[in-house]
Design a protein around this motif. Structure first.
Motif, PDB file in Angstrom:
ATOM      1  N   HIS A  43      55.357  49.601 -61.716  1.00 53.18           N
ATOM      2  CA  HIS A  43      54.045  49.300 -60.893  1.00 53.18           C
ATOM      3  C   HIS A  43      53.591  50.475 -60.354  1.00 53.18           C
ATOM      4  O   HIS A  43      52.346  50.577 -60.169  1.00 53.18           O
ATOM      5  CB  HIS A  43      54.478  48.156 -59.803  1.00 53.18           C
ATOM      6  N   VAL A  44      54.276  51.239 -59.541  1.00 53.75           N
ATOM      7  CA  VAL A  44      53.804  52.629 -59.091  1.00 53.75           C
ATOM      8  C   VAL A  44      53.061  53.245 -60.089  1.00 53.75           C
ATOM      9  O   VAL A  44      51.823  53.975 -59.707  1.00 53.75           O
ATOM     10  CB  VAL A  44      54.931  53.308 -58.445  1.00 53.75           C
ATOM     11  N   LEU A 104      51.282  41.540 -56.018  1.00 52.38           N
ATOM     12  CA  LEU A 104      52.579  42.257 -55.837  1.00 52.38           C
ATOM     13  C   LEU A 104      53.473  41.354 -54.776  1.00 52.38           C
ATOM     14  O   LEU A 104      54.757  41.470 -54.719  1.00 52.38           O
ATOM     15  CB  LEU A 104      52.566  43.621 -55.157  1.00 52.38           C
ATOM     16  N   HIS A 154      61.295  48.259 -62.455  1.00 52.13           N
ATOM     17  CA  HIS A 154      60.038  47.485 -62.261  1.00 52.13           C
ATOM     18  C   HIS A 154      59.169  48.266 -61.084  1.00 52.13           C
ATOM     19  O   HIS A 154      58.001  48.077 -61.339  1.00 52.13           O
ATOM     20  CB  HIS A 154      60.686  46.137 -61.961  1.00 52.13           C
ATOM     21  N   TRP A 155      59.817  48.545 -59.884  1.00 50.14           N
ATOM     22  CA  TRP A 155      58.982  48.950 -59.041  1.00 50.14           C
ATOM     23  C   TRP A 155      58.246  50.266 -59.603  1.00 50.14           C
ATOM     24  O   TRP A 155      57.139  50.643 -59.190  1.00 50.14           O
ATOM     25  CB  TRP A 155      59.878  49.377 -57.886  1.00 50.14           C
ATOM     26  N   ARG A 213      60.009  48.237 -50.338  1.00 45.30           N
ATOM     27  CA  ARG A 213      59.407  49.148 -51.116  1.00 45.30           C
ATOM     28  C   ARG A 213      57.844  48.889 -51.379  1.00 45.30           C
ATOM     29  O   ARG A 213      57.043  49.747 -51.605  1.00 45.30           O
ATOM     30  CB  ARG A 213      60.187  49.750 -52.466  1.00 45.30           C
ATOM     31  N   VAL A 214      57.602  47.451 -51.424  1.00 42.35           N
ATOM     32  CA  VAL A 214      56.329  46.933 -51.793  1.00 42.35           C
ATOM     33  C   VAL A 214      55.608  46.651 -50.383  1.00 42.35           C
ATOM     34  O   VAL A 214      54.463  47.117 -50.182  1.00 42.35           O
ATOM     35  CB  VAL A 214      56.329  45.722 -52.645  1.00 42.35           C
ATOM     36  N   ASP A 221      60.505  42.512 -50.899  1.00 38.06           N
ATOM     37  CA  ASP A 221      60.925  44.089 -51.261  1.00 38.06           C
ATOM     38  C   ASP A 221      60.257  45.032 -50.323  1.00 38.06           C
ATOM     39  O   ASP A 221      58.806  44.991 -50.513  1.00 38.06           O
ATOM     40  CB  ASP A 221      60.571  44.532 -52.736  1.00 38.06           C
ATOM     41  N   PRO A 246      65.526  46.263 -60.931  1.00 36.25           N
ATOM     42  CA  PRO A 246      64.314  46.264 -60.016  1.00 36.25           C
ATOM     43  C   PRO A 246      63.634  47.723 -59.432  1.00 36.25           C
ATOM     44  O   PRO A 246      62.530  47.803 -59.151  1.00 36.25           O
ATOM     45  CB  PRO A 246      65.034  45.889 -58.663  1.00 36.25           C
ATOM     46  N   HIS A 295      54.163  37.258 -58.794  1.00 33.46           N
ATOM     47  CA  HIS A 295      55.016  38.409 -59.167  1.00 33.46           C
ATOM     48  C   HIS A 295      56.435  37.443 -59.428  1.00 33.46           C
ATOM     49  O   HIS A 295      56.911  37.951 -60.541  1.00 33.46           O
ATOM     50  CB  HIS A 295      55.266  39.168 -58.027  1.00 33.46           C
ATOM     51  N   THR A 336      57.438  37.944 -52.304  1.00 30.37           N
ATOM     52  CA  THR A 336      58.199  39.356 -52.447  1.00 30.37           C
ATOM     53  C   THR A 336      58.562  39.639 -51.069  1.00 30.37           C
ATOM     54  O   THR A 336      57.972  39.664 -50.297  1.00 30.37           O
ATOM     55  CB  THR A 336      57.306  40.393 -53.049  1.00 30.37           C
TER      56      THR A 336
END
Length: 311
Positions: free
Chosen positions: A195-196, A91, A191-192, A43-44, A41, A188, A96, A39
């Motif tokens: 998970h949050v 993650l 999806h984020w 944001r992760v 991203d 996306p 993932h 990953t």
């Protein structure tokens, strides 16, 4: 071992055994080695590594001030890094990437977040250590910030065991509604957010049971709410397992690349939610019930005040 179980085992094994298997999406072992399936991203990555840095710096500073193993105990450090590692595996690793192509892997990812990482992080209680990572003049204002924003009252409500259990249940069932779940597969951002919400509601749930009012009342309530959670998550798993139709055709469309039919992929995903995750909740409930029976007086009352190292 059945053909579906063998197929999913082989698929997941490719994450750890480079060049052991391939699919139409590419050799997963090669993707692991090159980083193509990891990953990227932000944001992760930023919250995950930011929390690790804060905890590490705060722990070092606190132990320099209070002494090694004081303020934050060694077992709490072990819990935090274990939970953090599980989060990173879920993650960031190719799990993932695989979860976007195989429903069973996606379900494993979710259960790692909610049933493994969340309780470990709650047990670690990392807030105090993270606070010590901040400059001394910031710590007081940060501690008082929730009250200034008017969030203290809301937290006192949502952190009650019943409220936290309901919030966690709503998050779980809402995101598994077919229309909502399909949005996760094409967006996306959705999806984020999924998970949050899974992670935050799970943290709230486990905190309410392990650190909040349920603990002060002797863990009896925690046993009840863990048992109820195992029932409703198990029910969702059973429905996925026994359903004769596909709930999420888009999620299972690539199952054949891993030696599964779409329905077999859905059934295995349901089994993951039903059996392993259910065992985690049941085991936790039994442990807390045992603590309640063995030490009723020590769990029903707050422990004596300890020396504070907050400043």
């Amino acid at each position: 071992m059945s053909r579906p179980a063998a197929a999913i085992g082989l698929g997941l094994a490719t994450m750890f055994l480079p060049r052991s298997a391939s699919a139409h999406g590419g050799d997963l072992g090669e993707l692991w080695a090159t980083g193509a399936a990891w990953t990227s991203d932000l944001r992760v990555i930023l919250p995950l590594y930011g929390s690790a840095i804060l905890f590490l710096i705060g722990t070092v500073r606190l132990w320099r001030r209070a002494g090694h193993g004081r303020g934050v105990r060694r077992w709490q450090v072990a819990c935090f890094w274990s939970g953090w590692t599980v989060l990173a595996l879920a993650l960031l690793s190719p799990l993932h990437w695989l979860g976007e192509r195989l429903f069973t892997a996606h379900m494993i990812e979710h259960e790692l977040l909610m049933a493994i990482a969340a309780p470990l992080i709650v047990l670690a209680r990392p807030g105090s250590a993270m606070l010590w990572a901040l400059p001394a003049r910031w710590r007081g204002p940060v501690v008082r910030l929730p009250r200034r924003l008017g969030l203290a009252g809301a937290w006192s409500v949502v952190s009650l065991p019943l409220a936290a259990t309901l919030i966690h249940a709503v998050a779980l069932w809402a995101w598994h509604m077919p229309g909502v779940y399909d949005l996760v597969l094409v967006s996306p951002l959705a999806h984020w957010l999924q998970h949050v919400s899974f992670l935050m509601s799970a943290l709230m749930f486990w905190w309410a049971l392990l650190r909040g009012p349920a603990r002060r009342r002797g863990f009896g309530a925690a046993f009840v709410y863990l048992f109820l959670t195992s029932l409703h998550t198990g029910l969702l798993g059973v429905l996925l397992t026994v359903s004769p139709r596909l709930w999420y055709p888009r999620q299972t469309a690539a199952a054949a690349e891993w030696g599964l039919t779409p329905l077999e992929d859905q059934q295995l995903a349901g089994l993951v939610m039903w059996v392993p995750a259910g065992l985690v909740y049941t085991a936790a409930a039994l442990i807390l019930m045992g603590l309640w029976i063995r030490h009723p007086s020590s769990t029903r009352h707050p422990s004596p005040t300890r020396r504070s190292y907050a400043t």
